[in-house]
Design an enzyme around this catalytic site. Structure first.
Site, PDB file in Angstrom:
ATOM      1  N   ARG A  27       1.062 -72.774-121.727  1.00  0.00           N
ATOM      2  CA  ARG A  27       0.431 -72.225-123.091  1.00  0.00           C
ATOM      3  C   ARG A  27      -0.377 -73.407-123.641  1.00  0.00           C
ATOM      4  O   ARG A  27      -1.171 -73.319-124.589  1.00  0.00           O
ATOM      5  CB  ARG A  27       1.080 -71.403-124.080  1.00  0.00           C
ATOM      6  N   TRP A  75       2.002 -77.597-130.597  1.00  0.00           N
ATOM      7  CA  TRP A  75       0.619 -77.858-130.483  1.00  0.00           C
ATOM      8  C   TRP A  75       0.085 -78.131-131.730  1.00  0.00           C
ATOM      9  O   TRP A  75       0.280 -77.269-132.811  1.00  0.00           O
ATOM     10  CB  TRP A  75      -0.240 -76.477-129.845  1.00  0.00           C
ATOM     11  N   ASN A 100       6.217 -71.248-135.216  1.00  0.00           N
ATOM     12  CA  ASN A 100       4.992 -70.995-134.640  1.00  0.00           C
ATOM     13  C   ASN A 100       3.946 -70.286-135.654  1.00  0.00           C
ATOM     14  O   ASN A 100       4.453 -69.695-136.378  1.00  0.00           O
ATOM     15  CB  ASN A 100       4.693 -70.029-133.447  1.00  0.00           C
ATOM     16  N   GLY A 101       2.686 -71.021-135.804  1.00  0.00           N
ATOM     17  CA  GLY A 101       1.795 -70.575-136.973  1.00  0.00           C
ATOM     18  C   GLY A 101       1.479 -71.646-137.940  1.00  0.00           C
ATOM     19  O   GLY A 101       1.829 -72.645-137.788  1.00  0.00           O
ATOM     20  N   GLU A 483     -19.920 -69.013-119.164  1.00  0.00           N
ATOM     21  CA  GLU A 483     -18.414 -69.057-118.932  1.00  0.00           C
ATOM     22  C   GLU A 483     -18.557 -70.417-117.875  1.00  0.00           C
ATOM     23  O   GLU A 483     -17.535 -71.257-117.724  1.00  0.00           O
ATOM     24  CB  GLU A 483     -18.344 -67.961-118.162  1.00  0.00           C
ATOM     25  N   LYS A 487     -15.895 -73.489-118.315  1.00  0.00           N
ATOM     26  CA  LYS A 487     -14.940 -74.026-117.400  1.00  0.00           C
ATOM     27  C   LYS A 487     -15.182 -75.558-117.105  1.00  0.00           C
ATOM     28  O   LYS A 487     -14.177 -76.005-117.029  1.00  0.00           O
ATOM     29  CB  LYS A 487     -15.121 -73.291-115.970  1.00  0.00           C
ATOM     30  N   GLU A 490     -13.856 -77.427-120.094  1.00  0.00           N
ATOM     31  CA  GLU A 490     -12.380 -77.386-120.353  1.00  0.00           C
ATOM     32  C   GLU A 490     -11.724 -78.174-119.654  1.00  0.00           C
ATOM     33  O   GLU A 490     -10.693 -78.922-120.030  1.00  0.00           O
ATOM     34  CB  GLU A 490     -12.000 -75.953-120.193  1.00  0.00           C
ATOM     35  N   HIS A 506     -37.867 -74.034-125.485  1.00  0.00           N
ATOM     36  CA  HIS A 506     -37.420 -74.333-127.123  1.00  0.00           C
ATOM     37  C   HIS A 506     -36.384 -75.190-127.465  1.00  0.00           C
ATOM     38  O   HIS A 506     -35.897 -75.095-128.440  1.00  0.00           O
ATOM     39  CB  HIS A 506     -36.958 -72.625-127.621  1.00  0.00           C
ATOM     40  N   LYS A 605      -3.144 -72.172-123.879  1.00  0.00           N
ATOM     41  CA  LYS A 605      -3.401 -70.830-123.558  1.00  0.00           C
ATOM     42  C   LYS A 605      -3.632 -69.381-123.947  1.00  0.00           C
ATOM     43  O   LYS A 605      -4.374 -68.588-123.787  1.00  0.00           O
ATOM     44  CB  LYS A 605      -2.370 -70.612-122.270  1.00  0.00           C
TER      45      LYS A 605
HETATM   46  C1  G6P Z   1      -7.614 -69.879-125.167  1.00  0.00           C
HETATM   47  C2  G6P Z   1      -7.697 -69.940-123.896  1.00  0.00           C
HETATM   48  C3  G6P Z   1      -8.845 -69.266-123.221  1.00  0.00           C
HETATM   49  C4  G6P Z   1      -9.140 -67.835-123.620  1.00  0.00           C
HETATM   50  C5  G6P Z   1      -9.197 -68.159-125.108  1.00  0.00           C
HETATM   51  C6  G6P Z   1      -9.014 -66.479-125.680  1.00  0.00           C
HETATM   52  O1  G6P Z   1      -8.833 -70.716-125.742  1.00  0.00           O
HETATM   53  O2  G6P Z   1      -7.412 -71.459-123.233  1.00  0.00           O
HETATM   54  O3  G6P Z   1      -8.606 -69.537-121.579  1.00  0.00           O
HETATM   55  O4  G6P Z   1     -10.145 -67.411-122.985  1.00  0.00           O
HETATM   56  O5  G6P Z   1      -7.887 -68.627-125.592  1.00  0.00           O
HETATM   57  O6  G6P Z   1      -7.622 -66.071-125.322  1.00  0.00           O
HETATM   58  P1  G6P Z   1      -7.515 -64.430-124.843  1.00  0.00           P
HETATM   59  O7  G6P Z   1      -5.927 -64.643-124.555  1.00  0.00           O
HETATM   60  O8  G6P Z   1      -7.652 -63.668-126.070  1.00  0.00           O
HETATM   61  O9  G6P Z   1      -8.383 -63.838-123.976  1.00  0.00           O
END
Ligand code: G6P
Length: 610
Positions: A27, A75, A100-101, A483, A487, A490, A506, A605
């Site tokens: 995560r 995190w 968490n939060g 996308e 990738k 990331e 533009h 994640k």
């Molecule tokens: C995080 C993950 C991404 C994901 C995004 C949205 O940034 O690293 O891989 O696309 O969250 O997450 P979800 O679980 O709502 O698709």
């Protein structure tokens, strides 16, 4: 994002906690810690920045023993990545907390607690939870009541687990905005932020609801709702298969997950599409009745899931004749928006726990959308439980932070939704046949596409020393270009931007030179000639291009353009197919650059804070 594990048992819980943290590593996190109520009545703690393994090594050096314990992967949000900011946090000699939060009113709590004599040893918001609970305990109440009184003082989001040294037989947990799941064992019970953490010790789970506070002992679980009333929550048997250690011979989870796509897409289609179209009730009982009245679809998502939604807008308007809006959840939730008549809200999420998407769903309910559907990969997740309709993508556990198979199954789901909504809005027989037959061909096409890997490995060599890149696509390939760029940034940390290629002139044309590779997705569709003109615009300015093209699209390699042939595909599945080479390109570039492919820096994640 942050992970929580806790246990109350008769045996030493250290290994359970550390294994749980390892299973949550995917995560994303930057530090980890564990606290134990030792058998001699002391409260001990070990924290480390970096990987869980470093924490495990530190634990192994000592004699960590405890039958009640809590552990956390952090995190960073409030306060830097340091040992003192890692959880668990203590309130002197008595209370230990993982969280968490974000406690949004932590500043005012901090001032008030400081005036009562508490000293803060970290920069976190979490430490205010520990001291607040401690203060309540001082008035003589039990841990459960202390937590119930404390949570009334918190604004923001929390999933929190609290231990009291004076009462080592229990932990008390509270959920508001950050998920928590109780794991039921035999003579022992557990708590975690994600059921994955507890799969080695149990498969029986209780998902806490918003506002719940629960007291967990070895033999009992007592749950109270937000008003303090005792409540029963369903026990769910998990059927998730996940061995966190299993990369099936692949070097990284991400590569394994890329290669799983033909299988998971096949699973996703199974018993849902036959030769005549969709089988009955695939969006759940009552869905068809709702779909009959839908005149507009509003899609909400974040990250990769947002790109799936963007692609879906092209399909829903082109084939299903349904108007469609798409918005990033964090924008939608904080602006005033107009609800179209008979509008269906669709959220997409691999995790089902993304804080902004969940908040957007809750807002949409207040705004008066006719119904809500979530397209999600995690059964029992918050989005699934809180939406009227849920469609599971069946991608299986996705461990790599950068989403791959979750994305292609989301796109597959959207083609099924296009068929379902199209039925009530005059989809043409020709389009219906084309979608159905292309869905049937999809798993085999994905296999064929994966076979072009070797060419992409070579291409990655040329690419890896670049600092910037531009991805171009048109129509339903524009979100795929986005996308692809996501990738690449990331996992390889190369700056990548995506443009609808009609927008080149533009602005982005000003950036073109030989140091700025341009990646083009070029299926053989009605926009091909337009795309070719855009390619010429780049060529005329000395740009170097990498073109992923249908073999019939008549592109040929030369000194400024490298063409990689992608298998020809019929029908609307091209965006799903062209996703594959872009995933592979990012993967191999990251491999050459030596980055942490499965857990890229600073990313998580499941983003459970806004
Ligand atoms: C995080 C993950 C991404 C994901 C995004 C949205 O940034 O690293 O891989 O696309 O969250 O997450 P979800 O679980 O709502 O698709």
């Amino acid at each position: 994002m942050c992970g929580i594990v806790g246990a109350v048992a008769e045996r030493n819980v250290v290994e359970i906690l550390l294994e749980g943290l390892k299973r949550l590593e995917y995560r994303g996190y930057d530090s980890a810690g564990v606290a134990l109520l030792q058998q001699d009545g002391t409260l001990s703690r070990i924290r480390r920045t970096g990987k869980v393994q470093e924490l495990a090594d530190a634990v192994a050096e000592g004699e960590a023993l405890g039958t009640t314990g809590i552990a956390h992967t952090r995190w960073a949000t409030h306060g830097g990545v340091t040992e003192k900011n890692a959880h668990p946090h203590f309130s002197p000699e008595r209370v230990a907390v993982v969280h968490n939060g974000i406690i949004e009113n932590y500043q005012s709590l901090r001032e008030s607690l400081t005036s009562k004599g508490y000293t803060f040893t970290s920069d976190t918001d979490t430490e205010t939870i520990a001291h607040t609970v401690h203060e309540e305990l001082k008035s003589g109440c039990a841990l459960l009541a202390a937590v119930q009184h404390s949570v009334k003082q918190f604004h923001g989001a929390y999933g929190t687990v609290i231990m009291d040294k004076e009462d080592p037989s229990r932990v008390v947990v509270a959920r508001s905005g950050s998920p928590l799941v109780i794991g039921l064992g035999l003579g022992e019970n557990f708590i975690a932020s994600d059921q994955m953490a507890l799969l080695p010790v149990t498969r029986r789970f209780i998902f806490l609801e918003e506002g719940d506070v629960a007291e967990i002992t070895r033999r009992e679980v007592n749950i109270f709702d937000k008003d303090g009333n005792p409540v029963e929550r369903d026990v769910v048997e998990s059927n998730i298969e996940h061995d966190a250690g299993d990369k099936a011979g692949y070097r990284h989870y991400m590569l394994k997950e890329i290669h799983e796509q033909p299988t998971v897409v096949r699973n996703s289609l199974q018993n849902r599409v036959d030769d005549n179209g969709l089988t009955a009730d695939i969006f759940g009982p009552g869905a068809d009745e709702i779909f009959r009245d839908v005149k507009h679809v509003q899609i909400i998502a974040c990250g990769t899931s947002y790109h799936a939604g963007m692609t879906a807008r092209y399909w829903l308007e082109q084939y299903a004749n349904v108007s469609c809006g798409i918005e990033i959840a964090s924008e939608f939730r904080y602006r005033k928006s107009v609800v179209h008549e008979n509008s269906l809200l669709v959220t997409i999420s691999q995790s089902g726990e993304t804080a902004d998407t969940l908040a957007a769903l809750r807002l949409a309910k207040e705004l008066g959308y006719m119904s809500s559907l979530t397209i999600c990969n995690v059964p029992g997740s918050s989005l699934v439980r809180e939406s009227d309709l849920a469609f599971m993508t069946r991608a299986g556990a996705e461990i790599g932070v950068a989403s791959t198979k979750a994305f292609t199954t989301q796109l597959t789901a959207f083609l099924m939704l296009t068929l379902a909504l199209g039925e009530h809005n005059g989809i043409s027989a020709e389009d219906k046949t084309s979608i159905v037959s292309s869905l049937h061909s999809l798993p085999a096409k994905l296999e064929e596409t994966l076979a072009i890997t070797q060419g992409i490995e070579d291409l990655a060599e040329e690419f890896a020393d670049k600092n910037h890149s531009l991805f171009l696509g048109r129509g339903d390939q524009y979100p795929i270009a986005m996308e692809g760029a996501l990738k690449l940034k990331e996992i390889s940390y190369i700056h990548a931007e995506a443009y609808a290629s009609g927008e080149l002139k533009h602005g982005p044309l000003a950036l073109i030179d030989e140091e700025m590779p341009v990646i083009v997705v070029a299926p053989n569709n009605e926009l091909l000639e337009k795309l070719k003109s855009n390619v010429e615009e780049v060529r005329a300015r000395g740009g170097i291009m990498y073109v992923f093209a249908d073999k019939d699209a008549a592109f040929s390699s030369d000194e400024t353009m490298r063409v990689i042939n992608v298998p020809h595909c019929e029908g609307p599945i091209a965006p799903i197919i062209y996703t594959i080479p872009l995933q592979l390109l990012s993967y191999y570039v990251a491999l050459i650059k030596g980055t942490d492919v499965d857990q890229p820096r600073n990313l998580a994640k499941s983003v459970t804070v806004e």
